[in-house]
Design a protein around this motif. Sequence first.
Motif, PDB file in Angstrom:
ATOM      1  N   THR A 573       0.811  -1.212   0.000  1.00 16.58           N
ATOM      2  CA  THR A 573       0.000   0.000   0.000  1.00 16.58           C
ATOM      3  C   THR A 573       0.845   1.263   0.000  1.00 16.58           C
ATOM      4  O   THR A 573       0.310   2.363  -0.065  1.00 16.58           O
ATOM      5  N   GLY A 574       2.171   1.096   0.070  1.00 20.29           N
ATOM      6  CA  GLY A 574       3.045   2.251   0.148  1.00 20.29           C
ATOM      7  C   GLY A 574       3.596   2.666  -1.200  1.00 20.29           C
ATOM      8  O   GLY A 574       2.980   2.459  -2.255  1.00 20.29           O
ATOM      9  N   SER A 575       4.776   3.209  -1.180  1.00 23.79           N
ATOM     10  CA  SER A 575       5.386   3.732  -2.387  1.00 23.79           C
ATOM     11  C   SER A 575       6.041   2.618  -3.192  1.00 23.79           C
ATOM     12  O   SER A 575       6.179   1.485  -2.732  1.00 23.79           O
ATOM     13  N   HIS A 576       6.458   2.997  -4.396  1.00 21.93           N
ATOM     14  CA  HIS A 576       7.180   2.048  -5.241  1.00 21.93           C
ATOM     15  C   HIS A 576       8.499   1.649  -4.588  1.00 21.93           C
ATOM     16  O   HIS A 576       8.924   0.481  -4.672  1.00 21.93           O
ATOM     17  N   SER A 736      -1.480   3.591  -1.980  1.00 19.26           N
ATOM     18  CA  SER A 736      -2.353   2.885  -2.928  1.00 19.26           C
ATOM     19  C   SER A 736      -3.802   3.059  -2.515  1.00 19.26           C
ATOM     20  O   SER A 736      -4.173   2.841  -1.357  1.00 19.26           O
ATOM     21  N   GLY A 737      -4.616   3.447  -3.448  1.00 20.95           N
ATOM     22  CA  GLY A 737      -6.028   3.696  -3.183  1.00 20.95           C
ATOM     23  C   GLY A 737      -6.365   5.162  -3.162  1.00 20.95           C
ATOM     24  O   GLY A 737      -7.520   5.546  -3.412  1.00 20.95           O
ATOM     25  N   THR A 738      -5.366   6.017  -2.867  1.00 18.91           N
ATOM     26  CA  THR A 738      -5.662   7.451  -2.887  1.00 18.91           C
ATOM     27  C   THR A 738      -5.925   7.944  -4.306  1.00 18.91           C
ATOM     28  O   THR A 738      -6.529   9.007  -4.488  1.00 18.91           O
ATOM     29  N   GLU A 739      -5.499   7.155  -5.321  1.00 20.83           N
ATOM     30  CA  GLU A 739      -5.802   7.558  -6.692  1.00 20.83           C
ATOM     31  C   GLU A 739      -7.300   7.559  -6.957  1.00 20.83           C
ATOM     32  O   GLU A 739      -7.796   8.357  -7.757  1.00 20.83           O
ATOM     33  N   LYS A 740      -8.040   6.669  -6.267  1.00 23.91           N
ATOM     34  CA  LYS A 740      -9.496   6.664  -6.439  1.00 23.91           C
ATOM     35  C   LYS A 740     -10.087   7.962  -5.898  1.00 23.91           C
ATOM     36  O   LYS A 740     -11.007   8.536  -6.491  1.00 23.91           O
ATOM     37  N   VAL A 741      -9.573   8.426  -4.778  1.00 25.62           N
ATOM     38  CA  VAL A 741     -10.080   9.666  -4.180  1.00 25.62           C
ATOM     39  C   VAL A 741      -9.754  10.851  -5.084  1.00 25.62           C
ATOM     40  O   VAL A 741     -10.615  11.704  -5.352  1.00 25.62           O
ATOM     41  N   LEU A 742      -8.520  10.905  -5.571  1.00 23.22           N
ATOM     42  CA  LEU A 742      -8.118  12.035  -6.405  1.00 23.22           C
ATOM     43  C   LEU A 742      -8.845  12.045  -7.747  1.00 23.22           C
ATOM     44  O   LEU A 742      -9.205  13.108  -8.264  1.00 23.22           O
ATOM     45  N   LEU A 743      -9.060  10.868  -8.322  1.00 20.15           N
ATOM     46  CA  LEU A 743      -9.773  10.814  -9.597  1.00 20.15           C
ATOM     47  C   LEU A 743     -11.217  11.263  -9.419  1.00 20.15           C
ATOM     48  O   LEU A 743     -11.770  11.977 -10.262  1.00 20.15           O
ATOM     49  N   GLU A 764      -1.898  16.321  -8.540  1.00 21.66           N
ATOM     50  CA  GLU A 764      -1.755  15.397  -7.412  1.00 21.66           C
ATOM     51  C   GLU A 764      -1.700  13.957  -7.907  1.00 21.66           C
ATOM     52  O   GLU A 764      -0.916  13.142  -7.400  1.00 21.66           O
ATOM     53  N   LEU A 765      -2.521  13.644  -8.882  1.00 23.21           N
ATOM     54  CA  LEU A 765      -2.516  12.286  -9.433  1.00 23.21           C
ATOM     55  C   LEU A 765      -1.167  11.955 -10.068  1.00 23.21           C
ATOM     56  O   LEU A 765      -0.624  10.863  -9.873  1.00 23.21           O
ATOM     57  N   GLU A 766      -0.634  12.869 -10.836  1.00 26.41           N
ATOM     58  CA  GLU A 766       0.642  12.617 -11.500  1.00 26.41           C
ATOM     59  C   GLU A 766       1.771  12.486 -10.473  1.00 26.41           C
ATOM     60  O   GLU A 766       2.677  11.643 -10.632  1.00 26.41           O
ATOM     61  N   ALA A 767       1.712  13.286  -9.414  1.00 29.48           N
ATOM     62  CA  ALA A 767       2.717  13.153  -8.353  1.00 29.48           C
ATOM     63  C   ALA A 767       2.582  11.808  -7.637  1.00 29.48           C
ATOM     64  O   ALA A 767       3.592  11.162  -7.306  1.00 29.48           O
ATOM     65  N   LEU A 768       1.347  11.392  -7.420  1.00 32.72           N
ATOM     66  CA  LEU A 768       1.124  10.090  -6.785  1.00 32.72           C
ATOM     67  C   LEU A 768       1.667   8.961  -7.647  1.00 32.72           C
ATOM     68  O   LEU A 768       2.297   8.025  -7.139  1.00 32.72           O
ATOM     69  N   HIS A 769       1.424   9.051  -8.943  1.00 33.09           N
ATOM     70  CA  HIS A 769       1.924   8.006  -9.838  1.00 33.09           C
ATOM     71  C   HIS A 769       3.450   7.958  -9.811  1.00 33.09           C
ATOM     72  O   HIS A 769       4.050   6.875  -9.888  1.00 33.09           O
ATOM     73  N   THR A 776      -2.799   0.810 -11.361  1.00 31.35           N
ATOM     74  CA  THR A 776      -4.014   1.566 -11.043  1.00 31.35           C
ATOM     75  C   THR A 776      -3.744   3.067 -11.012  1.00 31.35           C
ATOM     76  O   THR A 776      -4.602   3.864 -11.403  1.00 31.35           O
ATOM     77  N   THR A 777      -2.565   3.480 -10.535  1.00 29.26           N
ATOM     78  CA  THR A 777      -2.265   4.924 -10.561  1.00 29.26           C
ATOM     79  C   THR A 777      -2.057   5.397 -11.995  1.00 29.26           C
ATOM     80  O   THR A 777      -2.442   6.523 -12.341  1.00 29.26           O
ATOM     81  N   ARG A 778      -1.431   4.559 -12.834  1.00 30.75           N
ATOM     82  CA  ARG A 778      -1.265   4.928 -14.243  1.00 30.75           C
ATOM     83  C   ARG A 778      -2.622   5.069 -14.917  1.00 30.75           C
ATOM     84  O   ARG A 778      -2.866   6.025 -15.676  1.00 30.75           O
ATOM     85  N   GLU A 779      -3.510   4.151 -14.622  1.00 30.46           N
ATOM     86  CA  GLU A 779      -4.857   4.206 -15.179  1.00 30.46           C
ATOM     87  C   GLU A 779      -5.569   5.476 -14.750  1.00 30.46           C
ATOM     88  O   GLU A 779      -6.242   6.143 -15.556  1.00 30.46           O
ATOM     89  N   ALA A 780      -5.414   5.853 -13.468  1.00 27.40           N
ATOM     90  CA  ALA A 780      -6.066   7.070 -12.964  1.00 27.40           C
ATOM     91  C   ALA A 780      -5.501   8.317 -13.634  1.00 27.40           C
ATOM     92  O   ALA A 780      -6.235   9.256 -13.952  1.00 27.40           O
TER      93      ALA A 780
END
Length: 949
Positions: A573-576, A736-743, A764-769, A776-780
């Motif tokens: 659930t954390g970073s890469h 992981s999962g915050t991309e759903k909130v940001l999208l 924010e989405l691009e920074a998260l990715h 899933t972040t790429r998809e968002a």
Amino acid sequence: MRAWEPVIGRDGELRDVTRTLLSTGAAARTLLVVGGPGTGKTALVEEARQAAAEEGANVLRLRCHDGASPPGAAALADGVHSVLAKFHDRRSPVRVGAVRRIRLQSTGHDGELALLSVLGEILTDAAAHLPFAVVVDDVDRMPPQTASALGLLLRVFRPVGVPMVMAGRPVPPSGDGAAPLAAAADRLLELPPLRPADIEALVVRRLGRPVEPALVTAVLGALGPMAGTPEAVLSVLDAMAEHGDFLELDGHVCLTQPERALRLTTDVTKLSRLCRPDAPPDPVALDAAAAVARNLEHAEVRLDDLLRLKPGGPRRAGLVDRSLTPLVKDGTLTVDGDGRMAFAVPALAAALRALPTHHDVSSLHALITRSLTDRLGPETAGSCYPRLAEHVAAAGAELDDALAVDVLLAAARTDARSDWPRSVRAYSSALRRLAPHDQRTPGVLRESAELSLRHADHPGALALGEPLLAHLAASPVEQDRDCLDFVAQVWAMAALHEHRLPDDIAGAGSRAHDVRDRFPAVAQCAELIGPFGLGPVTPRPTNGTYQPSAGEHRTGSGPLPSPPELRLLAAATGSHADLTAALRTTDPNSAPDLDRLRTAVVHADLAGALAAVLGDRYTGAGNSTAAWYHAMVRDYLEGDWDRALVAARRIEARSRTHGTTAGAAQSARALAAEILCTRGELGRARTWLELVPDSVPHPLVAWARLGLRYWSGQVEEALEGALRDVRRARGCGLHSGTEKVLLRYVSFALVADLPQAMREGLAELEALHGVVGSATTREAVLFGRGLVHGDVESALAALRSVRGRGDAYQNLLCCLSLMEIGDESEPWTAEASRIARALGIGRATRTTLGHMTRRRTFGLPRTRPVRDTFGEEDVELTTMVSNGATNRQIAARLAWSEKTVERRLTRLFQRTGCRSRVELAAAWLDGSLARRAGSPLPDPDGVGPPGRL
């Protein structure tokens, strides 16, 4: 309006009985309705009587078996006299006087025949002047002489023009009572058991609310052969309501008791009438039956067990021939080919167990055990007769611990492969009797843990916590360290599968810390609490700085996750960087499915995450809370939202069930709230989300909270709160999962026309990715670029990714975005409409569909030139247009020519003011077509007033 409740599942039978009551004159017939106790004969006849009365028929009730006259023709004459007294014409006194005179003059057999002849003539005369029908209930309770007289009246002196309906229980051909009536009736109507669908309707009507399918299944299973008997079903429901076994969740009634605890009423009179209708209540027999039920509750009893007992043994336990034989004879107790005894109706057994009994139940189990251990020895008896373990457990203090433990362990080891649930119970019984400091305890704990793990019996593994903690308190942990490490991890993983916290099980204070300090695996399992939405987040090393300790080098070769794999689960659930660091410590030969792992973590799906990491080594989630939540996530992604809500209610009911240890998953509550919010049912969604504590930082909760706030009209608060929730989740290491909130933040900013917020959300989405770098972040990010920059290629790439992953709702959102930014809106409108209907979203999404489509086409409604109303063909044509059908497809479907289709569409555009097929479809989908057409239209989804997505 009818003042009575209609019978359920008897439509055909009701028509037959009603027609019989209406068949006066030459067509008059006699019908006998038969059915077992509680099948609803009286209710059926009463409703038919009311229905016939509504049709103008005069239906009278004949009572000839509850008066003071002696049975036979005299009692029948009294009943006919009461019927005739209800007539009010000029010949009534003559008829009544004739019955009275012949009643006084009739003596002997010839006198009875003369009386019956006169009764037939008088009834015929009465029916000729004022047509009527007769009903006779409970004919099985009628004395044989009266039943014989009535049968003779119907066969020999039959009243012409008088239809008659009789009702009673089946009577053997050789028996007395209603047997003569069966021969005299023109037709025999036997009531079959109700079907399961009818039982469900009966349950819903009695409880007054929708019910969970599991409740109906439990009731049917508890009743066995009585499942189709309405009175038995109502008896179980009344007993459950009396003891508070119901729980209302989300407008549905759920069951909070184990299925085996469902019982019939314990009212002795009602219980006897339902189960032994032909015998009066017998307290002595019920006392013996209660003893039998208690003896069969916890152990398998066979006939050869009783035959081995010494004289006097069975009598002391209340199981003697005079107790068992009647139960077997009337079918209450069944005996299979191997001599195993069981109650045919589990709910009856449960009701009997609730009754008081003066018999000593445990003594029988002790006698059965000693009859074998005295002859064979404890270990041999347990090995040869492993079912003896249940008798040992039921005997309790009647057997000493040393003997009991030897039998239990031998039985458990023998049953481990053939009957593992019984083996688990035997191990549990042995651990309760073993002293915590006994040197055998660690080995028994391990054997039981291995068995529970092999069969995904997480409740059984969870039960090992108490003896494990007791042993740790009594013995130094250095002994059998590897064995206890294994048991502790099995126990901790079972706690997670049941959505519980290991600390809650161990208790507060030093005891919980002692377990974590002694067993690193338990501490690592506790680190999974936050990522899977079960509680607060445990701080862990981040940014790739993690280095495994000396005890964490075990490779992943068994059914349990190794320490590096546990670290991988927590890091997912954390970073890469976190994930990469955790991967470096795992076995290089293992190949975890990282995309599947990330998707599972996004949805807080523990079972899915374990399956992604362990692969074939994962023994499964069994019937645990995690298994139900995994099924809920699967159903949600596949678009079966009704089934997903059933799973959510099942999880919540498990958390509140008496006697269980399951805790509710906060993620299940959040996902249920999300489904209902998307469907526009904001009140129900709010009820679910209010169950989630504000302290839960999981992004899934933040995602649901954002949707509910926004569509409740709190736009600014929703968007600001979403960013706060995202920062809080990231601060806890939950990326992981915050991309759903940001999208969702970007999507809502688009609908609210906030371009600056859209750009900030995309940033924010691009920074998260850049931090997470998952699929899933790429998809968002692709989806967000499509919305913010109108990038069709990015939106199409996101759609392809969503379809490959399988997410019905995200697929719908992609279609909506392509409607907004694409060149061709028609195919996306059709697909969005199809998905919305499949998900049951209704007008909430149709409002957005229409809004976005009109923004795309810049079309304004024209003035409607004509005011004629819509017909069925117009509705069907509009529906097909909204589904994306071409003119050729419409022509083939409606059997029109293509020119006719064009002409009808042109006329439709004129009537509605729409200028294109897309605008017509949008107006139909968002519910505004009725206003444009000036006439009421049927709702294509059958939902209420318009709402929001």
